[in-house]
Enzyme design. Sequence first.
Site, PDB file in Angstrom:
ATOM      1  N   ARG A  78     -52.836   5.586  -6.209  1.00 58.08           N
ATOM      2  CA  ARG A  78     -53.730   4.256  -6.293  1.00 58.08           C
ATOM      3  C   ARG A  78     -52.424   3.172  -6.100  1.00 58.08           C
ATOM      4  NH1 ARG A  78     -58.018   5.926 -10.526  1.00 58.08           N
ATOM      5  NH2 ARG A  78     -56.565   7.771 -10.788  1.00 58.08           N
ATOM      6  N   GLN A  81     -56.463  -8.356   0.864  1.00 56.22           N
ATOM      7  CA  GLN A  81     -57.386  -7.949   0.156  1.00 56.22           C
ATOM      8  C   GLN A  81     -57.441  -7.987  -1.452  1.00 56.22           C
ATOM      9  OE1 GLN A  81     -55.016  -6.179   1.434  1.00 56.22           O
ATOM     10  NE2 GLN A  81     -55.030  -3.969   0.991  1.00 56.22           N
ATOM     11  N   TYR A 119     -66.934  10.103  -1.295  1.00 58.24           N
ATOM     12  CA  TYR A 119     -66.878   9.475  -2.701  1.00 58.24           C
ATOM     13  C   TYR A 119     -68.069   8.553  -2.915  1.00 58.24           C
ATOM     14  CZ  TYR A 119     -64.583   7.516  -6.673  1.00 58.24           C
ATOM     15  OH  TYR A 119     -64.338   7.059  -7.930  1.00 58.24           O
ATOM     16  N   GLY A 121     -52.337  -7.356   2.771  1.00 62.23           N
ATOM     17  CA  GLY A 121     -52.106  -7.580   1.260  1.00 62.23           C
ATOM     18  C   GLY A 121     -52.967  -8.527   0.879  1.00 62.23           C
ATOM     19  N   ASN A 140     -61.569  -0.908 -10.553  1.00 64.48           N
ATOM     20  CA  ASN A 140     -59.971  -0.391 -10.546  1.00 64.48           C
ATOM     21  C   ASN A 140     -59.475  -0.318 -12.127  1.00 64.48           C
ATOM     22  OD1 ASN A 140     -60.833  -1.285  -7.790  1.00 64.48           O
ATOM     23  ND2 ASN A 140     -58.946  -0.447  -7.563  1.00 64.48           N
ATOM     24  N   ARG A 196     -64.200   7.276   3.335  1.00 65.59           N
ATOM     25  CA  ARG A 196     -64.559   6.849   1.950  1.00 65.59           C
ATOM     26  C   ARG A 196     -65.979   7.426   1.494  1.00 65.59           C
ATOM     27  NH1 ARG A 196     -60.522   2.835   0.478  1.00 65.59           N
ATOM     28  NH2 ARG A 196     -61.695   2.328  -1.633  1.00 65.59           N
ATOM     29  N   ARG A 210     -58.603  -7.053  -5.733  1.00 64.80           N
ATOM     30  CA  ARG A 210     -59.011  -5.796  -6.624  1.00 64.80           C
ATOM     31  C   ARG A 210     -58.872  -6.607  -8.038  1.00 64.80           C
ATOM     32  NH1 ARG A 210     -59.994  -4.091  -2.290  1.00 64.80           N
ATOM     33  NH2 ARG A 210     -59.954  -1.802  -1.646  1.00 64.80           N
ATOM     34  N   LYS A 217     -71.245   9.373  -5.122  1.00 63.86           N
ATOM     35  CA  LYS A 217     -71.416   8.797  -6.262  1.00 63.86           C
ATOM     36  C   LYS A 217     -72.780   7.759  -6.245  1.00 63.86           C
ATOM     37  CE  LYS A 217     -67.544   9.063  -8.951  1.00 63.86           C
ATOM     38  NZ  LYS A 217     -67.296   9.674 -10.117  1.00 63.86           N
ATOM     39  N   PHE A 223     -47.017   0.991  -6.525  1.00 66.76           N
ATOM     40  CA  PHE A 223     -46.286  -0.087  -6.689  1.00 66.76           C
ATOM     41  C   PHE A 223     -45.140   0.228  -7.654  1.00 66.76           C
ATOM     42  CE2 PHE A 223     -48.900  -3.852  -4.560  1.00 66.76           C
ATOM     43  CZ  PHE A 223     -48.784  -3.127  -3.220  1.00 66.76           C
TER      44      PHE A 223
HETATM   45  P1  NAD Z   1     -58.496  11.383 -12.343  1.00 68.75           P
HETATM   46  O1  NAD Z   1     -58.365  12.102 -10.821  1.00 68.75           O
HETATM   47  O2  NAD Z   1     -57.372  11.207 -12.963  1.00 68.75           O
HETATM   48  O3  NAD Z   1     -59.530  12.422 -12.998  1.00 68.75           O
HETATM   49  C1  NAD Z   1     -60.382  13.110 -12.637  1.00 68.75           C
HETATM   50  C2  NAD Z   1     -60.549  14.462 -13.274  1.00 68.75           C
HETATM   51  O4  NAD Z   1     -61.610  15.293 -12.957  1.00 68.75           O
HETATM   52  C3  NAD Z   1     -59.286  15.326 -13.130  1.00 68.75           C
HETATM   53  O5  NAD Z   1     -58.895  15.859 -14.159  1.00 68.75           O
HETATM   54  C4  NAD Z   1     -59.646  16.269 -12.150  1.00 68.75           C
HETATM   55  O6  NAD Z   1     -59.044  17.641 -12.225  1.00 68.75           O
HETATM   56  C5  NAD Z   1     -61.061  16.517 -12.634  1.00 68.75           C
HETATM   57  N1  NAD Z   1     -62.119  17.206 -11.729  1.00 68.75           N
HETATM   58  C6  NAD Z   1     -62.180  16.907 -10.150  1.00 68.75           C
HETATM   59  N2  NAD Z   1     -63.131  17.552  -9.609  1.00 68.75           N
HETATM   60  C7  NAD Z   1     -63.713  18.496 -10.728  1.00 68.75           C
HETATM   61  C8  NAD Z   1     -64.453  19.547 -10.519  1.00 68.75           C
HETATM   62  N3  NAD Z   1     -65.174  19.885  -9.424  1.00 68.75           N
HETATM   63  N4  NAD Z   1     -64.744  20.401 -11.692  1.00 68.75           N
HETATM   64  C9  NAD Z   1     -64.122  19.838 -12.873  1.00 68.75           C
HETATM   65  N5  NAD Z   1     -62.923  19.025 -12.919  1.00 68.75           N
HETATM   66  C10 NAD Z   1     -63.006  18.199 -11.786  1.00 68.75           C
HETATM   67  O7  NAD Z   1     -59.459   9.890 -12.191  1.00 68.75           O
HETATM   68  P2  NAD Z   1     -59.644   8.918 -13.283  1.00 68.75           P
HETATM   69  O8  NAD Z   1     -59.069   7.661 -12.908  1.00 68.75           O
HETATM   70  O9  NAD Z   1     -59.290   9.269 -14.591  1.00 68.75           O
HETATM   71  O10 NAD Z   1     -61.055   8.926 -13.136  1.00 68.75           O
HETATM   72  C11 NAD Z   1     -62.175   9.393 -14.029  1.00 68.75           C
HETATM   73  C12 NAD Z   1     -63.251   9.037 -13.412  1.00 68.75           C
HETATM   74  O11 NAD Z   1     -63.812   7.878 -13.412  1.00 68.75           O
HETATM   75  C13 NAD Z   1     -63.884   9.680 -12.239  1.00 68.75           C
HETATM   76  O12 NAD Z   1     -65.155  10.410 -12.050  1.00 68.75           O
HETATM   77  C14 NAD Z   1     -63.776   8.435 -11.281  1.00 68.75           C
HETATM   78  O13 NAD Z   1     -64.601   8.561 -10.011  1.00 68.75           O
HETATM   79  C15 NAD Z   1     -64.180   7.355 -12.156  1.00 68.75           C
HETATM   80  N6  NAD Z   1     -63.682   6.100 -11.893  1.00 68.75           N
HETATM   81  C16 NAD Z   1     -62.586   5.731 -11.971  1.00 68.75           C
HETATM   82  C17 NAD Z   1     -61.863   4.722 -11.626  1.00 68.75           C
HETATM   83  C18 NAD Z   1     -60.543   4.099 -11.894  1.00 68.75           C
HETATM   84  O14 NAD Z   1     -59.986   2.987 -11.446  1.00 68.75           O
HETATM   85  N7  NAD Z   1     -59.668   4.780 -12.892  1.00 68.75           N
HETATM   86  C19 NAD Z   1     -62.793   3.766 -10.960  1.00 68.75           C
HETATM   87  C20 NAD Z   1     -63.807   4.040 -10.614  1.00 68.75           C
HETATM   88  C21 NAD Z   1     -64.579   5.317 -11.111  1.00 68.75           C
HETATM   89  N1  UDP Z   2     -52.861  -0.170  -1.596  1.00 66.95           N
HETATM   90  C1  UDP Z   2     -51.686  -0.771  -1.013  1.00 66.95           C
HETATM   91  N2  UDP Z   2     -50.662   0.232  -0.931  1.00 66.95           N
HETATM   92  C2  UDP Z   2     -50.596   1.300  -1.663  1.00 66.95           C
HETATM   93  C3  UDP Z   2     -52.109   1.869  -2.255  1.00 66.95           C
HETATM   94  C4  UDP Z   2     -53.276   1.155  -2.096  1.00 66.95           C
HETATM   95  O1  UDP Z   2     -51.673  -1.754  -0.630  1.00 66.95           O
HETATM   96  O2  UDP Z   2     -49.781   1.959  -1.778  1.00 66.95           O
HETATM   97  C5  UDP Z   2     -54.188  -0.997  -1.508  1.00 66.95           C
HETATM   98  C6  UDP Z   2     -55.332  -0.336  -0.788  1.00 66.95           C
HETATM   99  O3  UDP Z   2     -55.312  -0.519   0.750  1.00 66.95           O
HETATM  100  C7  UDP Z   2     -56.507  -1.273  -1.365  1.00 66.95           C
HETATM  101  C8  UDP Z   2     -56.022  -1.461  -2.851  1.00 66.95           C
HETATM  102  O4  UDP Z   2     -54.561  -1.352  -2.563  1.00 66.95           O
HETATM  103  O5  UDP Z   2     -56.912  -2.215  -0.895  1.00 66.95           O
HETATM  104  C9  UDP Z   2     -56.396  -0.759  -3.684  1.00 66.95           C
HETATM  105  O6  UDP Z   2     -56.280   0.622  -3.598  1.00 66.95           O
HETATM  106  P1  UDP Z   2     -56.471   1.999  -4.416  1.00 66.95           P
HETATM  107  O7  UDP Z   2     -56.260   2.989  -3.753  1.00 66.95           O
HETATM  108  O8  UDP Z   2     -55.752   1.539  -5.810  1.00 66.95           O
HETATM  109  O9  UDP Z   2     -57.958   1.644  -4.788  1.00 66.95           O
HETATM  110  P2  UDP Z   2     -59.409   1.435  -4.021  1.00 66.95           P
HETATM  111  O10 UDP Z   2     -59.821   0.251  -4.790  1.00 66.95           O
HETATM  112  O11 UDP Z   2     -59.090   1.192  -2.738  1.00 66.95           O
HETATM  113  O12 UDP Z   2     -60.428   2.567  -4.192  1.00 66.95           O
END
Ligand code: NAD
Ligand code: UDP
Length: 320
Positions: free
Chosen positions: A188, A211, A147, A209, A176, A144, A213, A151, A193
């Site tokens: 995700r 853990q 990422y 299961g 999340n 991980r 979020r 970040k 699910f």
């Molecule tokens: P997502 O994967 O749907 O969207 C990410 C977008 O970024 C996609 O459209 C992808 O094509 C684009 N992308 C990836 N690499 C790129 C690059 N090098 N240049 C240009 N575009 C690029 O994910 P999301 O859930 O919409 O998340 C959006 C942002 O929010 C991300 O930065 C993610 O890390 C952050 N975030 C999301 C969550 C969540 O739960 N959804 C949680 C924490 C952080």
């Molecule tokens: N997870 C799971 N089944 C799945 C996908 C994820 O049990 O099909 C679990 C994963 O191990 C984690 C939690 O769900 O504990 C959230 O995972 P996700 O990939 O959505 O986001 P994370 O918070 O881990 O980045």
Amino acid sequence: MVDKKRILVTGGAGFLGSFLCGRLLGEGHHVLCLDNLYTGSIDNVRGFLDNPRFQLMQADVAEPVSASVDQIYNLACAASPVHYQSDPIATMRTNVLGALNLLDLAVKCNARILQASTSEVYGDPLVHPQREDYRGNVSITGIRACYDEGKRAAETLFYDYNRMYGTQVRIARIFNTYGPGMRADDGRVVSNFVVQALRGEDLTVYGDGLQTRSFCYRDDLVRGLMALMNCEEANALPVNLGNPGEFTMLELASLVLDMTGSTSGLCFQPLPQDDPVQRRPDIGRATSLLGWRPEIGLRDGLSPTIRYFTEKLGRLAVAA
Ligand code: NAD
Ligand code: UDP
């Protein structure tokens, strides 16, 4: 009346980015959406393509970006572990080079810039719930790290540009978030699910299961991002955005089975390396600074998400 701005949304064709583009267009702004379509899709922004205030640029944030804008939301980066781990070096490049390129652009345009950071900066947290002053428990060596450390490095660049150049920076630590607009193969847990339940497949529970979020609905989150961007008091301060309701994955599975009426069972699979044991945001700072708190609980957010995937899977089946 809202002042009309030119706004760059990177990752704007993704799940959260495309919803944000829609909200910004709805306020009358000009939106430049930059995306390399790695996990994003043109389908997510198809409805905006005829809007003269919307422009789509297919490009990579790891390359220098040229544009003239007032605000930048940096959402570019695959968010699902499956996708960000499939090319970890590209993930690090996106996070670090992307932050550098966009901060340079912000300096050039004198633009305000918001970083979509993450609860993953806290790693597998030893403090619960997580407050912004917790420094985290992140593995440098694990799968991980591309990422999490990417970040974290990006955040550091944001604070340093603020100190060196006075750049106006906003940092959202997103927990999340789920909702309509996710890919069926996003990977995700909520999308997995719901899709598995609707297809009558067993739900893949990783580990035991137990853990936890905290799941935030898309609309609440994007409202928080916009409030943070436009808050004058939030410069260079990390702000948690998420829903403090905390659930085990078994509780989520049972809710999804109940709400879909599915007869699917559970299929236990190994827990991925470094999977955080528990996660819940302390949103005190978001509440006091922005007056923000989520309004949509898990059951209420799952209803439109299940409807969305029901329609999407129907379309995919017709196309096959
Ligand atoms: P997502 O994967 O749907 O969207 C990410 C977008 O970024 C996609 O459209 C992808 O094509 C684009 N992308 C990836 N690499 C790129 C690059 N090098 N240049 C240009 N575009 C690029 O994910 P999301 O859930 O919409 O998340 C959006 C942002 O929010 C991300 O930065 C993610 O890390 C952050 N975030 C999301 C969550 C969540 O739960 N959804 C949680 C924490 C952080
Ligand atoms: N997870 C799971 N089944 C799945 C996908 C994820 O049990 O099909 C679990 C994963 O191990 C984690 C939690 O769900 O504990 C959230 O995972 P996700 O990939 O959505 O986001 P994370 O918070 O881990 O980045």
